[in-house]
Write a protein that holds these residues in place. Structure first.
Motif, PDB file in Angstrom:
ATOM      1  N   ASN A 146      22.073 -37.615  57.361  1.00  0.00           N
ATOM      2  CA  ASN A 146      22.028 -36.083  57.735  1.00  0.00           C
ATOM      3  C   ASN A 146      21.870 -35.361  56.659  1.00  0.00           C
ATOM      4  N   TYR A 147      21.359 -35.677  56.115  1.00  0.00           N
ATOM      5  CA  TYR A 147      21.297 -34.143  54.244  1.00  0.00           C
ATOM      6  C   TYR A 147      20.225 -33.965  54.249  1.00  0.00           C
ATOM      7  N   TRP A 148      19.021 -35.093  53.815  1.00  0.00           N
ATOM      8  CA  TRP A 148      18.141 -35.571  53.733  1.00  0.00           C
ATOM      9  C   TRP A 148      16.346 -35.805  53.829  1.00  0.00           C
ATOM     10  N   PRO A 149      15.600 -34.961  53.951  1.00  0.00           N
ATOM     11  CA  PRO A 149      14.732 -34.274  55.096  1.00  0.00           C
ATOM     12  C   PRO A 149      13.685 -35.070  54.346  1.00  0.00           C
ATOM     13  N   LEU A 150      12.899 -36.151  54.039  1.00  0.00           N
ATOM     14  CA  LEU A 150      12.606 -37.260  53.713  1.00  0.00           C
ATOM     15  C   LEU A 150      11.968 -38.104  54.691  1.00  0.00           C
ATOM     16  N   GLU A 151      10.310 -38.283  54.296  1.00  0.00           N
ATOM     17  CA  GLU A 151       9.839 -39.497  55.446  1.00  0.00           C
ATOM     18  C   GLU A 151       9.161 -39.884  54.259  1.00  0.00           C
ATOM     19  N   PRO A 152       9.071 -42.059  54.221  1.00  0.00           N
ATOM     20  CA  PRO A 152       9.899 -42.202  55.297  1.00  0.00           C
ATOM     21  C   PRO A 152      11.257 -41.600  54.706  1.00  0.00           C
ATOM     22  N   LEU A 153      12.525 -42.107  55.692  1.00  0.00           N
ATOM     23  CA  LEU A 153      13.803 -41.796  55.332  1.00  0.00           C
ATOM     24  C   LEU A 153      14.565 -43.542  55.814  1.00  0.00           C
ATOM     25  N   THR A 154      13.858 -43.530  53.890  1.00  0.00           N
ATOM     26  CA  THR A 154      13.936 -45.000  52.456  1.00  0.00           C
ATOM     27  C   THR A 154      14.772 -44.221  51.629  1.00  0.00           C
ATOM     28  N   VAL A 155      16.339 -44.664  51.543  1.00  0.00           N
ATOM     29  CA  VAL A 155      16.176 -44.299  50.279  1.00  0.00           C
ATOM     30  C   VAL A 155      17.691 -45.490  50.259  1.00  0.00           C
ATOM     31  N   THR A 156      17.996 -45.937  48.749  1.00  0.00           N
ATOM     32  CA  THR A 156      19.153 -46.833  48.681  1.00  0.00           C
ATOM     33  C   THR A 156      19.745 -46.400  47.671  1.00  0.00           C
ATOM     34  N   SER A 157      21.202 -45.784  47.558  1.00  0.00           N
ATOM     35  CA  SER A 157      22.503 -44.955  46.421  1.00  0.00           C
ATOM     36  C   SER A 157      22.409 -46.160  45.545  1.00  0.00           C
ATOM     37  N   ALA A 183      24.775 -46.860  63.668  1.00  0.00           N
ATOM     38  CA  ALA A 183      24.424 -46.183  62.835  1.00  0.00           C
ATOM     39  C   ALA A 183      23.297 -47.298  61.630  1.00  0.00           C
ATOM     40  N   ARG A 184      22.536 -48.367  62.108  1.00  0.00           N
ATOM     41  CA  ARG A 184      21.655 -48.329  61.818  1.00  0.00           C
ATOM     42  C   ARG A 184      20.191 -47.472  61.942  1.00  0.00           C
ATOM     43  N   HIS A 185      19.678 -46.386  61.118  1.00  0.00           N
ATOM     44  CA  HIS A 185      18.794 -45.625  61.277  1.00  0.00           C
ATOM     45  C   HIS A 185      18.917 -44.698  62.373  1.00  0.00           C
ATOM     46  N   GLU A 186      20.041 -45.120  62.816  1.00  0.00           N
ATOM     47  CA  GLU A 186      20.746 -43.577  63.574  1.00  0.00           C
ATOM     48  C   GLU A 186      21.740 -43.050  62.849  1.00  0.00           C
ATOM     49  N   ASN A 187      21.271 -41.119  63.208  1.00  0.00           N
ATOM     50  CA  ASN A 187      22.870 -40.205  62.571  1.00  0.00           C
ATOM     51  C   ASN A 187      23.517 -40.413  64.011  1.00  0.00           C
ATOM     52  N   LEU A 188      25.095 -40.141  63.430  1.00  0.00           N
ATOM     53  CA  LEU A 188      26.096 -40.344  64.474  1.00  0.00           C
ATOM     54  C   LEU A 188      26.501 -38.739  64.565  1.00  0.00           C
ATOM     55  N   PRO A 189      27.354 -38.838  66.044  1.00  0.00           N
ATOM     56  CA  PRO A 189      27.222 -36.963  66.154  1.00  0.00           C
ATOM     57  C   PRO A 189      28.040 -36.468  64.894  1.00  0.00           C
ATOM     58  N   VAL A 190      27.398 -35.168  65.001  1.00  0.00           N
ATOM     59  CA  VAL A 190      28.206 -34.584  63.650  1.00  0.00           C
ATOM     60  C   VAL A 190      28.622 -33.105  64.156  1.00  0.00           C
ATOM     61  N   ALA A 232      20.413 -45.469  53.319  1.00  0.00           N
ATOM     62  CA  ALA A 232      20.679 -43.610  53.546  1.00  0.00           C
ATOM     63  C   ALA A 232      21.902 -43.275  54.509  1.00  0.00           C
ATOM     64  N   TRP A 233      21.592 -44.496  55.934  1.00  0.00           N
ATOM     65  CA  TRP A 233      22.489 -44.178  56.732  1.00  0.00           C
ATOM     66  C   TRP A 233      23.879 -44.750  57.138  1.00  0.00           C
ATOM     67  N   LEU A 234      24.383 -45.276  55.976  1.00  0.00           N
ATOM     68  CA  LEU A 234      25.681 -45.935  56.044  1.00  0.00           C
ATOM     69  C   LEU A 234      26.521 -44.643  55.772  1.00  0.00           C
ATOM     70  N   ALA A 249      31.581 -41.942  38.374  1.00  0.00           N
ATOM     71  CA  ALA A 249      30.942 -42.626  38.792  1.00  0.00           C
ATOM     72  C   ALA A 249      29.152 -42.035  38.468  1.00  0.00           C
ATOM     73  N   TRP A 250      28.388 -42.990  38.295  1.00  0.00           N
ATOM     74  CA  TRP A 250      26.690 -42.338  38.560  1.00  0.00           C
ATOM     75  C   TRP A 250      26.033 -42.470  39.575  1.00  0.00           C
ATOM     76  N   ILE A 251      25.576 -41.924  39.893  1.00  0.00           N
ATOM     77  CA  ILE A 251      24.666 -42.317  41.103  1.00  0.00           C
ATOM     78  C   ILE A 251      23.358 -41.869  41.098  1.00  0.00           C
ATOM     79  N   VAL A 252      22.718 -42.612  41.547  1.00  0.00           N
ATOM     80  CA  VAL A 252      20.823 -42.368  41.865  1.00  0.00           C
ATOM     81  C   VAL A 252      20.515 -42.851  43.023  1.00  0.00           C
ATOM     82  N   ARG A 253      20.018 -42.078  44.015  1.00  0.00           N
ATOM     83  CA  ARG A 253      19.242 -42.279  44.388  1.00  0.00           C
ATOM     84  C   ARG A 253      17.587 -42.579  44.742  1.00  0.00           C
ATOM     85  N   TYR A 254      17.273 -43.359  44.942  1.00  0.00           N
ATOM     86  CA  TYR A 254      15.934 -44.024  44.234  1.00  0.00           C
ATOM     87  C   TYR A 254      15.360 -43.970  46.293  1.00  0.00           C
TER      88      TYR A 254
END
Length: 279
Positions: A146-157, A183-190, A232-234, A249-254
């Protein structure tokens, strides 16, 4: 504090900290072992089916001593005046070669290329997220998508435990895709707050969309040096840190090398925001 002011404050503090290290004769980075690691087919299937993979021990104690010392120095330096919380240390890799090198560790990148199924990799964001003892705040249920304006929206954290993560110091809880397939590839109601929060969470999953699934949530309990990767969709959340121990924690989004940023959709990712290429 306005988001733009917080970013300027962090950048200024980072430059001052690096200048201090140079004057003190401390190397911008030190040694950490660089043996590579390949994920098994079973691990890859688990990640793609569940949206999360606990890879266990990622760095041994001697490596973690180096990593923790470097992160602790930055936390102390950047938060000592009380203007920035230790949960909110975002994207310091732009001005800090030490953090950029840590994010580019070959062992991590070998796993990331497998999880993303991409030979080229970029950094989307980095974060030091340190929940102080007794005061570390909760993180509501949300999807990073929901937060990430990426195309494609493929991210591993990458989520690396710098401290032991226990049931009482604010562990992350997840709803894996097999528990909540929608939730897989779909944003839930927010429910969205009117003010963008920068490092905070202003787009949260509505309670009525998640409450029936909460009994299925899994808590991610890790020892220092252990790590997980998540999609990203989890859907995930975390409780406050009510213990007498910090939880860092040390967090990196790739993201894959062909990822494009859709600039202007969120203030924290303006036009020209750099997706740093690592491979």
């Amino acid at each position: 504090m306005p988001w733009s002011s917080a970013v300027l404050l962090l950048a200024s503090a980072t430059f001052a900290y690096l200048a201090y290290l140079q004057q003190a004769g401390t190397p911008a980075w030190s040694y950490v072992s660089y043996e590579t690691y390949r994920l098994s087919d079973e691990q890859l299937r688990t990640y793609w089916q569940e949206g999360i993979l606990n890879v266990g021990r990622l760095f041994e104690d001697k490596d973690m001593a180096w990593i923790q010392a470097g992160l602790d120095e930055r936390i102390e330096s950047l938060t000592k005046e009380g203007k920035v919380r230790s949960e909110d240390l975002l994207n310091l890799h732009f001005n800090d070669p030490w953090l950029l090198r840590l994010a580019a560790h070959p062992r991590v990148l070998d796993m990331v290329t497998q999880l993303l199924n991409s030979s080229s990799v970029r950094i989307f964001t980095t974060r030091i997220l340190s929940k102080p003892a007794r005061t570390g705040y909760a993180v509501p249920w949300h999807q990073d998508s929901n937060y990430w304006p990426l195309e494609p929206l493929t991210v591993t954290s990458l989520w690396l435990a710098v401290d032991d993560v226990t049931s009482d110091n604010g562990p992350m809880s997840t709803l894996n895709f097999t528990s909540l397939p929608r939730a897989r590839h779909e944003n839930l109601p927010v429910e969205q707050h009117t003010k963008e929060g920068g490092a905070h969470f202003d787009i949260n999953i509505r309670h009525d969309a998640i409450e029936a699934y909460e009994p299925l949530a899994m808590r991610l309990l890790l020892r220092r040096g252990e790590a997980s990767f998540h999609d990203a969709w989890l859907p995930h959340s975390s409780t406050p840190n009510l213990s007498n121990r910090r939880r860092c924690a040390w967090i990196v989004r790739y993201c894959p090398g062909n990822t494009k940023l859709l600039g202007g959709k969120r203030k924290i990712f303006p036009h020209g925001y750099d997706l740093v290429k690592l491979r």
